[in-house]
Scaffold this active site. Sequence first.
Site, short mmCIF file in Angstrom:
data_model
loop_
_atom_site.label_atom_id
_atom_site.label_comp_id
_atom_site.label_asym_id
_atom_site.label_seq_id
_atom_site.Cartn_x
_atom_site.Cartn_y
_atom_site.Cartn_z
N ASN A 86 -5.35 1.77 -13.44
CA ASN A 86 -4.35 0.90 -12.82
C ASN A 86 -2.97 1.50 -13.02
O ASN A 86 -2.72 2.21 -13.99
CB ASN A 86 -4.40 -0.48 -13.50
N HIS A 99 1.05 0.31 -13.40
CA HIS A 99 1.85 -0.88 -13.69
C HIS A 99 3.33 -0.48 -13.78
O HIS A 99 3.66 0.51 -14.44
CB HIS A 99 1.39 -1.52 -15.00
N GLY A 155 0.79 -1.23 0.00
CA GLY A 155 0.00 0.00 0.00
C GLY A 155 0.82 1.28 0.00
O GLY A 155 0.35 2.31 0.47
N SER A 156 2.04 1.23 -0.57
CA SER A 156 2.79 2.49 -0.61
C SER A 156 2.14 3.48 -1.58
O SER A 156 2.19 4.69 -1.37
CB SER A 156 4.26 2.24 -0.98
N ASN A 157 1.52 2.99 -2.64
CA ASN A 157 0.81 3.90 -3.54
C ASN A 157 -0.44 4.47 -2.87
O ASN A 157 -0.75 5.65 -3.03
CB ASN A 157 0.46 3.22 -4.86
N MET A 197 -3.70 -7.35 -7.25
CA MET A 197 -3.07 -8.36 -8.10
C MET A 197 -4.10 -9.39 -8.57
O MET A 197 -3.97 -10.60 -8.34
CB MET A 197 -1.92 -9.04 -7.35
N ARG A 198 -5.12 -8.87 -9.29
CA ARG A 198 -6.22 -9.73 -9.68
C ARG A 198 -6.87 -9.11 -10.92
O ARG A 198 -6.96 -7.88 -11.00
CB ARG A 198 -7.19 -9.71 -8.49
N LEU A 199 -7.30 -9.96 -11.85
CA LEU A 199 -7.99 -9.42 -13.04
C LEU A 199 -9.39 -9.00 -12.65
O LEU A 199 -10.08 -9.71 -11.92
CB LEU A 199 -8.06 -10.48 -14.14
N LYS A 206 -15.84 -15.30 -8.89
CA LYS A 206 -15.45 -13.89 -8.95
C LYS A 206 -16.70 -13.01 -9.00
O LYS A 206 -16.75 -11.94 -8.40
CB LYS A 206 -14.59 -13.67 -10.20
#
Length: 192
Positions: free
Chosen positions: A107, A109, A12-14, A90-92, A65
């Site tokens: 997102n 990346h 969670g640094s972002n 980290m999941r679609l 899902k």
Amino acid sequence: LNKLAVFASGTGSNFEAIEKAIREGQVNAEIALVVSDKPEAKVIDKAKSAGIPTFVFDPKGYSSKQVFEQEIVEALHKEKVDWIILAGYMRLVGDTLLTPYEGRIINIHPSLLPAFKGLDAVGQAFDAGVKVTGVTIHFVDKGMDTGRIIAQEAVYVKDGMSKPDLEYEIQKVEHLLYPNTIQQLINRGNQA
Ligand code: GAR
């Protein structure tokens, strides 16, 4: 109004960088909810310390899902969330979440997409020996790291850099680029 939901699976640094930028008046928004698919993720304690509500779930406890994403959508609606900010989620994302928020999910990346999609993009770039990599912020679509690019910034791989050095440089760029890009999207959205 500019209510954000930050989705994260890890450190969670972002999230912290965005939360700080909001507190310091650089981003005109509010984080209404932090969503995590990892009950042990460090981001959850960080959200709690900042007084931000969390929605934490374990995908293993759901039949599909679609079922957990439906619960997420309900939580987002309850908080009247405008933007979904994926920050190490980290999941679609599936249709259940994508359809109601298309064009409002972004997102970050850690590579210059379309190079080095998927997991451990920094490691992939490092192992490939590229001399320049970087950070991409993009809209989310059905694919993995394929949506329309909003912003990119280069990071140079200098001689003698280790993989942790490169990770550090990439994160430094992320922590500035993500808040700035969010503010730009908010400005554009409010003009429309
Ligand atoms: C960030 O570097 C982000 O770019 C990356 O995960 C890290 C999360 O760090 N995301 C991906 O690799 C997505 N495919 P954080 O939890 O400290 O913000």
